[in-house]
Design a protein around this motif. Structure first.
Motif, PDB file in Angstrom:
ATOM      1  N   SER A 136      -4.832   5.122   3.687  1.00 35.88           N
ATOM      2  CA  SER A 136      -3.891   5.477   4.888  1.00 35.88           C
ATOM      3  C   SER A 136      -3.096   6.637   4.210  1.00 35.88           C
ATOM      4  CB  SER A 136      -3.831   4.389   5.145  1.00 35.88           C
ATOM      5  OG  SER A 136      -2.606   3.692   3.934  1.00 35.88           O
ATOM      6  N   THR A 137      -2.013   7.412   4.798  1.00 34.69           N
ATOM      7  CA  THR A 137      -1.213   8.269   3.895  1.00 34.69           C
ATOM      8  C   THR A 137       0.296   7.448   5.545  1.00 34.69           C
ATOM      9  OG1 THR A 137      -1.781   9.589   5.910  1.00 34.69           O
ATOM     10  CG2 THR A 137      -2.587  10.616   3.311  1.00 34.69           C
ATOM     11  N   VAL A 138       1.042   7.883   4.711  1.00 33.79           N
ATOM     12  CA  VAL A 138       2.585   7.902   5.279  1.00 33.79           C
ATOM     13  C   VAL A 138       3.332   8.999   5.727  1.00 33.79           C
ATOM     14  CG1 VAL A 138       2.541   4.892   5.310  1.00 33.79           C
ATOM     15  CG2 VAL A 138       3.878   6.892   3.521  1.00 33.79           C
ATOM     16  N   SER A 139       4.537   8.825   6.313  1.00 35.55           N
ATOM     17  CA  SER A 139       5.400   9.953   6.591  1.00 35.55           C
ATOM     18  C   SER A 139       6.915   9.529   7.014  1.00 35.55           C
ATOM     19  CB  SER A 139       5.019  10.928   7.015  1.00 35.55           C
ATOM     20  OG  SER A 139       5.174  10.503   8.724  1.00 35.55           O
ATOM     21  N   ARG A 140       7.745  10.086   6.228  1.00 39.37           N
ATOM     22  CA  ARG A 140       9.257   8.986   6.655  1.00 39.37           C
ATOM     23  C   ARG A 140       9.818  10.641   6.416  1.00 39.37           C
ATOM     24  NH1 ARG A 140      11.853   5.008   4.129  1.00 39.37           N
ATOM     25  NH2 ARG A 140      13.554   4.411   5.965  1.00 39.37           N
ATOM     26  N   ILE A 141       9.719  10.963   8.063  1.00 41.11           N
ATOM     27  CA  ILE A 141      10.904  12.366   8.084  1.00 41.11           C
ATOM     28  C   ILE A 141      11.645  11.745   8.958  1.00 41.11           C
ATOM     29  CG2 ILE A 141      10.954  14.332  10.129  1.00 41.11           C
ATOM     30  CD1 ILE A 141       7.451  14.153   9.416  1.00 41.11           C
TER      31      ILE A 141
ATOM     32  N   VAL B 220      14.073   9.487   3.300  1.00 42.39           N
ATOM     33  CA  VAL B 220      14.178  10.522   3.804  1.00 42.39           C
ATOM     34  C   VAL B 220      12.937  11.733   3.008  1.00 42.39           C
ATOM     35  CG1 VAL B 220      14.066  12.252   5.362  1.00 42.39           C
ATOM     36  CG2 VAL B 220      15.551  10.674   5.899  1.00 42.39           C
ATOM     37  N   ASN B 221      11.960  11.611   3.426  1.00 39.55           N
ATOM     38  CA  ASN B 221      10.375  12.718   2.622  1.00 39.55           C
ATOM     39  C   ASN B 221      11.004  12.097   1.077  1.00 39.55           C
ATOM     40  OD1 ASN B 221      11.278  14.887   4.648  1.00 39.55           O
ATOM     41  ND2 ASN B 221      13.428  15.901   3.420  1.00 39.55           N
ATOM     42  N   SER B 222      10.570  10.462   0.507  1.00 38.57           N
ATOM     43  CA  SER B 222      10.063  10.457  -0.162  1.00 38.57           C
ATOM     44  C   SER B 222       9.234   9.179   0.146  1.00 38.57           C
ATOM     45  CB  SER B 222      11.755   9.345  -1.009  1.00 38.57           C
ATOM     46  OG  SER B 222      11.068   8.142  -1.288  1.00 38.57           O
ATOM     47  N   THR B 223       8.107   8.869  -0.569  1.00 43.40           N
ATOM     48  CA  THR B 223       7.146   8.379  -0.151  1.00 43.40           C
ATOM     49  C   THR B 223       5.814   7.736  -1.605  1.00 43.40           C
ATOM     50  OG1 THR B 223       5.278  10.199   0.268  1.00 43.40           O
ATOM     51  CG2 THR B 223       6.562   9.034   2.176  1.00 43.40           C
ATOM     52  N   GLU B 224       6.286   7.019  -1.672  1.00 47.11           N
ATOM     53  CA  GLU B 224       4.754   5.920  -2.602  1.00 47.11           C
ATOM     54  C   GLU B 224       3.675   5.834  -2.373  1.00 47.11           C
ATOM     55  OE1 GLU B 224       7.744   8.146  -5.625  1.00 47.11           O
ATOM     56  OE2 GLU B 224       5.793   7.074  -5.945  1.00 47.11           O
ATOM     57  N   LYS B 225       2.856   5.536  -3.740  1.00 53.01           N
ATOM     58  CA  LYS B 225       1.433   4.584  -3.067  1.00 53.01           C
ATOM     59  C   LYS B 225       2.027   3.399  -3.633  1.00 53.01           C
ATOM     60  CE  LYS B 225      -2.008   7.800  -3.031  1.00 53.01           C
ATOM     61  NZ  LYS B 225      -2.630   7.918  -1.176  1.00 53.01           N
ATOM     62  N   GLY B 226       0.900   2.657  -3.290  1.00 53.70           N
ATOM     63  CA  GLY B 226       1.880   1.006  -3.512  1.00 53.70           C
ATOM     64  C   GLY B 226       0.929   0.578  -4.550  1.00 53.70           C
TER      65      GLY B 226
ATOM     66  N   THR C 149      14.642   8.748   9.251  1.00 52.82           N
ATOM     67  CA  THR C 149      15.053   7.010   7.767  1.00 52.82           C
ATOM     68  C   THR C 149      14.678   5.802   8.696  1.00 52.82           C
ATOM     69  OG1 THR C 149      17.113   7.814   7.238  1.00 52.82           O
ATOM     70  CG2 THR C 149      17.642   5.323   7.512  1.00 52.82           C
ATOM     71  N   GLU C 150      15.336   5.798  10.743  1.00 49.90           N
ATOM     72  CA  GLU C 150      14.448   4.709  10.664  1.00 49.90           C
ATOM     73  C   GLU C 150      12.419   5.016  11.438  1.00 49.90           C
ATOM     74  OE1 GLU C 150      16.597   7.273  11.972  1.00 49.90           O
ATOM     75  OE2 GLU C 150      15.242   7.711  13.694  1.00 49.90           O
ATOM     76  N   HIS C 151      12.261   6.101  10.903  1.00 50.75           N
ATOM     77  CA  HIS C 151      10.536   5.843  11.423  1.00 50.75           C
ATOM     78  C   HIS C 151       9.390   6.150  10.266  1.00 50.75           C
ATOM     79  CE1 HIS C 151       7.937   7.857  14.238  1.00 50.75           C
ATOM     80  NE2 HIS C 151       7.637   6.582  14.379  1.00 50.75           N
ATOM     81  N   PHE C 152       8.486   5.374  10.124  1.00 54.36           N
ATOM     82  CA  PHE C 152       7.625   5.297   8.714  1.00 54.36           C
ATOM     83  C   PHE C 152       6.524   5.066   9.612  1.00 54.36           C
ATOM     84  CE2 PHE C 152       7.152   5.386   4.409  1.00 54.36           C
ATOM     85  CZ  PHE C 152       6.194   4.455   3.868  1.00 54.36           C
ATOM     86  N   PRO C 153       5.291   6.192   9.721  1.00 52.57           N
ATOM     87  CA  PRO C 153       4.338   5.614  10.752  1.00 52.57           C
ATOM     88  C   PRO C 153       3.476   5.700   9.251  1.00 52.57           C
ATOM     89  CG  PRO C 153       5.123   8.110  10.685  1.00 52.57           C
ATOM     90  CD  PRO C 153       5.757   7.319  10.434  1.00 52.57           C
ATOM     91  N   LEU C 154       2.203   4.963   9.505  1.00 54.22           N
ATOM     92  CA  LEU C 154       1.117   4.767   8.442  1.00 54.22           C
ATOM     93  C   LEU C 154      -0.390   5.591   9.744  1.00 54.22           C
ATOM     94  CD1 LEU C 154      -0.034   2.281   6.783  1.00 54.22           C
ATOM     95  CD2 LEU C 154      -1.471   2.715   7.993  1.00 54.22           C
TER      96      LEU C 154
ATOM     97  N   ILE D  62       0.879  -1.358  -0.277  1.00 49.81           N
ATOM     98  CA  ILE D  62      -0.187   0.474  -0.226  1.00 49.81           C
ATOM     99  C   ILE D  62       0.980   1.002   0.025  1.00 49.81           C
ATOM    100  CG2 ILE D  62      -2.379  -0.563   0.902  1.00 49.81           C
ATOM    101  CD1 ILE D  62      -1.255  -0.090   4.105  1.00 49.81           C
ATOM    102  N   HIS D  63       1.881   1.851   0.290  1.00 51.16           N
ATOM    103  CA  HIS D  63       3.035   2.349   0.414  1.00 51.16           C
ATOM    104  C   HIS D  63       4.375   1.832   0.988  1.00 51.16           C
ATOM    105  CE1 HIS D  63      -0.165   5.410   1.003  1.00 51.16           C
ATOM    106  NE2 HIS D  63      -0.661   3.969   2.251  1.00 51.16           N
TER     107      HIS D  63
END
Lengths: 110, 109
Positions: A64-69, A52-58, A71-76, A46-47
């Motif tokens: 849902s949405t995601v963020s990548r602020i 960092v700062n790169s997100t793509e839809k699957g 490197t270690e963290h990728f919340p949905l 799905i994602h």
């Protein structure tokens, strides 16, 4: 093997609630992924994120949405949960060609 | 599409019987990976095959990559109840892995 953490492991919430599923990894992997999977069924991407700062839809459309602020963290995040969102959500990170999965979050929306 | 087909979708065997799952792609693969997911668990990487005709073994598990690099198989000899789970193959896509549809294995004691 990578250490991938997901919280919460289980979540039961009511319709309309906003929720955030946490995923973190300690290995410094740039590529991270979110999958949705019903029990015993196919894995649906799905994602994903290259870094960092790169997100793509699957491949599977998701509300849902995601963020990548970091490197270690990728919340949905789901802004308004619905019963159709009931599923297992698996986070993964990738090193080379190998993918490492977290334990998953089992979400039930009533 | 990109999907990788696996057959069978489901198999139920008696403990001690052999089991095989097949993974088929319409395009030539650079490599193929296999993952196992226990009931209630998450997929765990088992192995990667790269070379045409490659065969690798892990105890009772034998993995094979086809000569044309379009298919792969996983064979389990003398299944045990600990083999229960869903087995996925996965091919390398653009920036992501493309997982197969999975084969669910049930082993009765």
């Amino acid at each position: 093997e990578a250490d991938i953490y997901q919280t919460p492991r289980y979540l039961v919430i009511g319709t309309g609630k906003k929720i955030t599923l946490e995923c973190s990894q300690t290995m410094g992997h740039d590529k991270m992924y979110w999958y949705q999977q019903d029990p015993g069924m196919e894995l649906h991407l799905i994602h994903y994120s290259y870094g960092v700062n790169s997100t793509e839809k699957g491949d599977l459309s998701s509300e849902s949405t995601v963020s990548r602020i970091r490197t270690e963290h990728f919340p949905l995040t789901l802004e308004s949960a619905r019963p159709s969102h009931t599923s297992q959500y698996l986070c993964a990170s990738r090193s080379g060609d190998t993918q490492y999965f977290g334990p998953g979050t089992r979400l039930t929306v009533l | 599409g990109q999907q990788v087909m696996q057959i069978p979708q489901y198999q139920h065997v008696q403990e001690g019987e052999d089991f095989t799952t097949y993974c088929n792609s319409s395009t030539t693969l650079s490599n193929i990976q296999w993952y196992k997911q226990r009931p209630g668990g998450h997929p765990v990487f088992l192995i990667q095959l790269v070379k045409s005709g490659e065969v690798k073994k892990q105890k009772r598990l034998t993995f094979q990559f086809g000569e044309a690099k379009k298919n792969s198989s996983l064979h389990i000899t003398a299944t045990q109840t600990t083999d229960v789970g869903t087995y996925f193959c996965a091919k390398k896509g653009f920036q992501k892995l493309v997982f197969g549809t999975g084969t669910r294995l049930l082993v009765s004691p």
